[in-house]
Structure formats: structure tokens, C-alpha cells
Design a protein around this motif. Structure first.
Motif, PDB file in Angstrom:
ATOM      1  N   SER A 285       0.977  -1.200  -0.068  1.00  0.00           N
ATOM      2  CA  SER A 285       0.024  -0.115   0.106  1.00  0.00           C
ATOM      3  C   SER A 285       0.968   1.198   0.045  1.00  0.00           C
ATOM      4  O   SER A 285       1.933   1.266   0.807  1.00  0.00           O
ATOM      5  CB  SER A 285      -1.015  -0.050   1.402  1.00  0.00           C
ATOM      6  OG  SER A 285      -1.447   1.203   1.690  1.00  0.00           O
ATOM      7  N   VAL A 286       0.512   2.063  -0.867  1.00  0.00           N
ATOM      8  CA  VAL A 286       0.926   3.615  -0.955  1.00  0.00           C
ATOM      9  C   VAL A 286       0.606   4.341   0.572  1.00  0.00           C
ATOM     10  O   VAL A 286       1.538   4.967   0.969  1.00  0.00           O
ATOM     11  CB  VAL A 286       0.927   4.234  -2.098  1.00  0.00           C
ATOM     12  CG1 VAL A 286       1.195   5.913  -1.906  1.00  0.00           C
ATOM     13  CG2 VAL A 286       1.377   3.648  -3.402  1.00  0.00           C
ATOM     14  N   ALA A 287      -0.513   4.260   0.786  1.00  0.00           N
ATOM     15  CA  ALA A 287      -0.827   4.735   2.037  1.00  0.00           C
ATOM     16  C   ALA A 287      -0.127   4.331   3.470  1.00  0.00           C
ATOM     17  O   ALA A 287       0.207   5.190   4.189  1.00  0.00           O
ATOM     18  CB  ALA A 287      -2.556   4.501   2.183  1.00  0.00           C
ATOM     19  N   CYS A 298      -3.348   8.025   6.517  1.00  0.00           N
ATOM     20  CA  CYS A 298      -3.364   8.705   5.168  1.00  0.00           C
ATOM     21  C   CYS A 298      -4.670   9.746   5.114  1.00  0.00           C
ATOM     22  O   CYS A 298      -5.723   9.280   5.211  1.00  0.00           O
ATOM     23  CB  CYS A 298      -3.247   7.708   4.183  1.00  0.00           C
ATOM     24  SG  CYS A 298      -3.114   8.195   2.206  1.00  0.00           S
ATOM     25  N   THR A 303      -0.067  14.753   4.381  1.00  0.00           N
ATOM     26  CA  THR A 303      -0.012  13.584   3.454  1.00  0.00           C
ATOM     27  C   THR A 303       0.430  14.196   2.045  1.00  0.00           C
ATOM     28  O   THR A 303       0.998  13.552   1.483  1.00  0.00           O
ATOM     29  CB  THR A 303      -1.498  13.043   3.345  1.00  0.00           C
ATOM     30  OG1 THR A 303      -2.029  12.753   4.559  1.00  0.00           O
ATOM     31  CG2 THR A 303      -1.796  12.087   2.285  1.00  0.00           C
ATOM     32  N   LEU A 307       3.409  12.562  -0.012  1.00  0.00           N
ATOM     33  CA  LEU A 307       3.558  12.088  -1.251  1.00  0.00           C
ATOM     34  C   LEU A 307       4.561  12.456  -2.222  1.00  0.00           C
ATOM     35  O   LEU A 307       4.898  11.927  -3.173  1.00  0.00           O
ATOM     36  CB  LEU A 307       1.999  12.302  -1.706  1.00  0.00           C
ATOM     37  CG  LEU A 307       1.625  11.279  -2.907  1.00  0.00           C
ATOM     38  CD1 LEU A 307       2.000   9.958  -3.028  1.00  0.00           C
ATOM     39  CD2 LEU A 307       0.184  11.905  -3.174  1.00  0.00           C
ATOM     40  N   ILE A 333      -2.171   6.333  -6.624  1.00  0.00           N
ATOM     41  CA  ILE A 333      -3.052   6.311  -5.489  1.00  0.00           C
ATOM     42  C   ILE A 333      -4.573   6.171  -5.769  1.00  0.00           C
ATOM     43  O   ILE A 333      -5.432   6.554  -5.613  1.00  0.00           O
ATOM     44  CB  ILE A 333      -3.155   7.747  -4.596  1.00  0.00           C
ATOM     45  CG1 ILE A 333      -3.645   8.858  -5.690  1.00  0.00           C
ATOM     46  CG2 ILE A 333      -1.637   8.075  -3.824  1.00  0.00           C
ATOM     47  CD1 ILE A 333      -3.500  10.105  -5.112  1.00  0.00           C
ATOM     48  N   ASP A 338      -5.785  -0.054  -3.028  1.00  0.00           N
ATOM     49  CA  ASP A 338      -5.027   0.100  -1.803  1.00  0.00           C
ATOM     50  C   ASP A 338      -5.541  -0.029  -0.659  1.00  0.00           C
ATOM     51  O   ASP A 338      -6.419   0.759  -0.316  1.00  0.00           O
ATOM     52  CB  ASP A 338      -4.311   1.552  -2.144  1.00  0.00           C
ATOM     53  CG  ASP A 338      -3.121   1.759  -1.145  1.00  0.00           C
ATOM     54  OD1 ASP A 338      -3.355   1.698  -0.097  1.00  0.00           O
ATOM     55  OD2 ASP A 338      -2.210   2.391  -1.793  1.00  0.00           O
ATOM     56  N   MET A 341      -5.727   2.910   1.640  1.00  0.00           N
ATOM     57  CA  MET A 341      -6.574   3.960   1.097  1.00  0.00           C
ATOM     58  C   MET A 341      -7.824   3.526   1.339  1.00  0.00           C
ATOM     59  O   MET A 341      -8.527   4.736   1.609  1.00  0.00           O
ATOM     60  CB  MET A 341      -6.191   4.180  -0.367  1.00  0.00           C
ATOM     61  CG  MET A 341      -5.061   4.532  -0.790  1.00  0.00           C
ATOM     62  SD  MET A 341      -4.711   6.492  -0.672  1.00  0.00           S
ATOM     63  CE  MET A 341      -3.132   6.760  -1.021  1.00  0.00           C
ATOM     64  N   LEU A 355      -7.987  13.921  -1.839  1.00  0.00           N
ATOM     65  CA  LEU A 355      -7.214  13.192  -2.968  1.00  0.00           C
ATOM     66  C   LEU A 355      -6.906  14.061  -4.180  1.00  0.00           C
ATOM     67  O   LEU A 355      -5.857  13.889  -4.643  1.00  0.00           O
ATOM     68  CB  LEU A 355      -7.999  12.055  -3.336  1.00  0.00           C
ATOM     69  CG  LEU A 355      -8.234  10.745  -2.803  1.00  0.00           C
ATOM     70  CD1 LEU A 355      -9.522   9.985  -2.892  1.00  0.00           C
ATOM     71  CD2 LEU A 355      -6.928   9.806  -2.837  1.00  0.00           C
ATOM     72  N   CYS A 362       1.632  13.668  -7.457  1.00  0.00           N
ATOM     73  CA  CYS A 362       1.854  12.174  -7.770  1.00  0.00           C
ATOM     74  C   CYS A 362       1.693  11.929  -9.182  1.00  0.00           C
ATOM     75  O   CYS A 362       1.742  12.727  -9.742  1.00  0.00           O
ATOM     76  CB  CYS A 362       0.980  11.328  -6.936  1.00  0.00           C
ATOM     77  SG  CYS A 362      -0.881  11.149  -7.601  1.00  0.00           S
TER      78      CYS A 362
END
Length: 452
Positions: A285-287, A298, A303, A307, A333, A338, A341, A355, A362
Motif C-alpha cells: 500500500s502507498v498509504a 493517510c 499527506t 507523497l 493512489i 490500495d 487508502m 485526494l 503524484c
């Protein structure tokens, strides 16, 4: 050259940290498949894809076995179909989509992208027919993906196309309502789309590309998170260096697989896309990477800065590992894909507005966002316009893949399964954007587009 230590380290990443090659994507030009007869053209398309890609899946599987590197997807991207279909007198391009679907299934790929149109400055007749065909094409095929580029930094934003795509997304959702609007998960609206993107649903084979090419997309959010666990409490300089070194190793693996696939298939190597592409699997997970930097959840304040650091460090590490980094490259994302997320959205820490702010720094944009089914077409168009404006002004690729799930409301959850994961339905602003969207025309390009 990759040494023994690097190989041992890579195998540990594969075994314990979810490292994989997300996709080997073969790009195929279909320009020589054009015909005034849609049936003839469709058969040419089927035959060419089957010939060029007949060994793609088996080659990927053999590389996977021999090198011990998981290769999750094998995919195909093709020339935007609106260009191929322009010489046809057909009034619907659904037969092209069905030919693509049939060919993709025949060679065994997971997805096939390129049912696409490039309308950033205006429409051709073929572009309009293709966009009109998208809802039926995506709801009657299984693996075909579609994209439409509605703006770029050089030309501005085609607001007529933006308005049309809001309606197209609504129709696609309605035609696939038995699957919670799943057709929309295969549709991306771009600004500044790129010609060599190996990831779905936005991949297409650009007109500046060779007749056939191999592009590879790597992954590895879990690897980056594990690396950051070893530098807890260190300053952001150390964090950046750690991510860069990790991205270097991940990209080297991608380069190895890309070159091997290119050699075995007898097809030129194009690029390695080093985007961190998450999955619903816990740990991938990117989160979670952002939270490892010190964020409780996240979506909270900080945040976007976290990122930005991640995206920049991934690119810096990747470009040192390969001379042919391309595609989108950075950090994706996608909410439903994810695990972190999904969790952040469910508890309310991550909103649609946050977001949007994160997409400024991103790789792409608002990706795999599920919204209430009764959201108006004009609101969806306005969301697309906002994201396109971020891409246009910042000279970067942005995109919207949004699903108005029929019959669903805020707080509901939609299950897509597989890599597409779980989509918590997110709230949208209730105030109307209809008069704004109805203006039409073209939002002019920014002053910094005049670079000649």
C-alpha cells in the motif's frame, strides 16, 4: 550487471515484501489494419494481435519460473481505435471492441487497452463515434479498456469533451449496473496522456511508437515501506535517500525482465515504468508508506507533502537504474486498489478533496474512486475538469477513473474483486456545477505552454 548480493536481496523482497513485476505490456500498432469496411478491419486487428502476441503470455510465464520473479499481468496496448476506424463508414465502433476482446482472450492476456480517442483540441467524426460507443463497448466486453485525452498543456482543455465524458461515464455505469458500474473501472479520462504507459486502464500505443514494443511496469510499495521501517525517527533527507536506493533496486529488476522479454519475443524494449502500483493485499500500500513517515492516517495534514517526497525520490532512484524510464513513473493512489487508502476512506480521514490535492504531486490522478450512483453527469464532468486543470497547469499527466455506482450511497462498499479491490463510496460536493460545464468551448492553454 546484477551481482549475487542484489539477487539475494531481491529474492527476499519477493518472498517477504510483495515485490513483483506488475505487468509486461506489449504495444502493437494497428494503423495498417484500417479499412473502409469495419468487418475487414476488425479481422485484420484480430489477426495482427494474435500473431504479434501469440507468445507473450508463455514468455512471461517462462521468465517468471526461471528468474523467480512474479509477473502479475500480461497486457496489450494498441493504437487509439478512433485513428484506426477513421476510414470506416461505421456508425458504431463496438465491433472493434469485440474484435479486441476476442483477440486478447485468444492470446490469454489480462487486459487490452486502446479503445481510445485523443480529443484535447477538438473532435473528428471518428472520435465522436468512438466516445458514443464506449458505454456499450465496455459493458459487453470483458478485458477491453478505454481512455480519452481531453486536454494537454500545449492545447488547453476541450470542455465539450469534458461535458461529454461525464455523460458517457453515467451511461457506462447504468449499462453495467448489475456489476455496480464496473464498466467505468475500465475507462480513464486523461490530460497529458502518454504514449508508452503499460498500466491499465489508460494504456494505448502512441503513433510515435514502433510497430511493436515491450513496456514493463514494476511495483513494490511493500518494499519501500519495509525499507522505511529501518529508518524510524530519521530526518527527511535519510527518508528520501532510503526510498531512492529502494527504487533503484526495484527498477533494476524491471529492466532485467524487460530486456529478457524483449530478447525472447524479438520485439524492441521500450520503457520501464517504475510507478509504485498498490494492491488490496495488506502491506502492499502507498498509504502505508505515507503513514510510515509519521502520519497517523493517510489523508491527514502532511499527506500531500509526504507523497511529494515519495514521488520525487522514486523517480530519482529509478532514472539512475535505467536509461529508458517512461510511462507515468512515480506513485499511484487508486483508492479501491490500495488497502491503506480503503481504510482511510472508510474512517473518513481521506476525502475526495484531499485526494485531489494529493494528485498535484503524484503520478496520475483520481483513480478508482467510487461515488454515489445519483451523482449528476455535470458534477462528474466538473471533477474531470478540475483534475485536467491540475495536469495542464503543472505540465503533468492527470486522470480520472471514477465509478458512479448505481443505487449506492455514501457509506456503502462496492466489491470489484482481484486487483480492483474494494471501493468505499465517497461523498461529493452537493453544489451544482451544471452552468459551468454547459459553457463548453476550450479552456486556453497556460502562458508557459509557449515554449518555442
Amino acid at each position: 550487471m546484477i551481482n549475487r548480493f542484489e539477487m539475494e536481496e531481491t529474492m527476499h523482497m519477493i518472498d517477504s515484501e510483495h515485490l513483483d513485476i506488475r505487468t509486461i505490456t506489449m504495444g502493437i500498432s494497428l494503423l495498417d489494419c484500417a479499412s473502409s469496411d469495419i468487418n475487414i478491419s476488425s479481422e485484420k486487428i484480430y489477426d495482427k494481435i494474435c500473431k504479434k502476441a501469440e507468445n507473450l503470455v508463455s514468455t512471461g510465464e517462462s521468465i517468471e519460473r526461471e528468474l523467480g520473479i512474479p509477473i502479475i499481468n500480461k497486457r496489450i496496448s494498441v493504437t487509439p481505435i478512433s485513428l484506426v476506424a477513421a476510414s470506416s463508414d461505421a456508425k458504431s465502433y463496438v465491433p472493434y471492441a469485440k474484435a479486441l476482446d476476442r483477440a486478447g482472450k485468444q492470446v490469454g492476456v489480462n487486459f487490452l487497452g486502446g479503445f481510445s480517442a485523443l480529443v484535447h483540441k477538438g473532435f473528428t467524426t471518428a472520435d465522436k463515434i468512438l466516445i458514443d460507443s464506449i458505454p456499450e463497448a465496455l459493458s459487453t466486453t470483458d478485458i477491453v479498456c478505454s481512455s480519452v485525452n481531453v486536454g494537454n498543456t500545449k492545447s488547453g482543455i476541450n470542455m465539450d469533451a469534458v461535458a461529454l465524458m461525464g455523460k458517457t461515464i453515467k451511461t457506462a455505469a447504468e449499462l453495467s449496473k448489475n456489476q455496480d458500474g464496473f464498466a467505468c473501472a475500465k475507462l480513464v479520462v486523461f490530460c497529458n496522456s502518454v504514449e508508452d504507459n503499460p498500466f491499465m486502464a489508460g494504456a494505448f500505443h502512441g503513433v510515435g511508437e514502433p510497430d511493436c514494443v515491450i513496456n514493463v511496469g514494476v511495483s513494490g510499495p511493500g518494499v519501500v515501506k519495509h525499507a522505511l521501517e529501518k529508518v524510524k525517527g530519521c530526518d527527511f533527507g535519510v527518508v528520501s535517500e532510503t526510498i531512492k536506493k529502494t527504487a533503484f533496486k526495484v527498477t533494476r529488476m524491471g529492466q532485467l525482465v524487460a530486456l529478457e522479454a524483449s530478447k525472447r519475443l524479438g520485439v524492441p524494449f521500450g520503457i520501464v515504468d517504475l510507478s509504485l502500483a498498490p494492491t488490496p493485499a495488506v502491506g502492499d500500500s502507498v498509504a502505508y508508506i505515507l503513514e510510515e513517515m509519521g502520519l497517523e492516517k493517510c489523508g491527514t495534514h502532511g499527506t500531500t507533502a509526504a507523497l511529494a517526497l515519495l514521488n520525487d525520490a522514486v523517480k530519482k532512484g529509478g532514472v539512475f537504474a535505467s536509461s529508458y524510464v517512461g510511462g507515468l513513473s512515480g506513485a499511484f493512489i487508486p483508492v479501491s486498489e490500495d488497502a491503506g487508502m480503503i481504510s482511510a476512506a472508510k474512517c473518513g480521514a481521506l476525502s475526495l478533496d484531499k485526494l485531489e490535492a494529493m494528485t498535484c504531486v503524484c503520478s496520475v490522478g483520481l483513480d478508482m474512486i467510487v461515488i454515489p450512483g445519483d451523482t449528476s453527469a455535470s458534477t462528474i464532468s466538473a471533477i474531470i475538469a478540475d483534475e485536467a486543470a491540475i495536469g495542464m497547469i503543472n505540465n503533468k499527466t492527470t486522470a480520472v477513473r471514477i465509478i458512479p455506482a448505481p443505487g449506492k450511497k455514501v457509506g456503502d462498499v462496492v466489491e470489484f474483486g482481484g486487483l480492483l479491490g474494494t471501493g468505499p463510496v465517497m461523498a461529493v460536493n452537493d453544489a451544482s456545477s451544471e452552468e459551468f460545464v454547459k459553457r463548453g468551448g476550450r479552456i486556453p492553454a497556460p502562458i508557459h505552454s509557449l515554449r518555442n
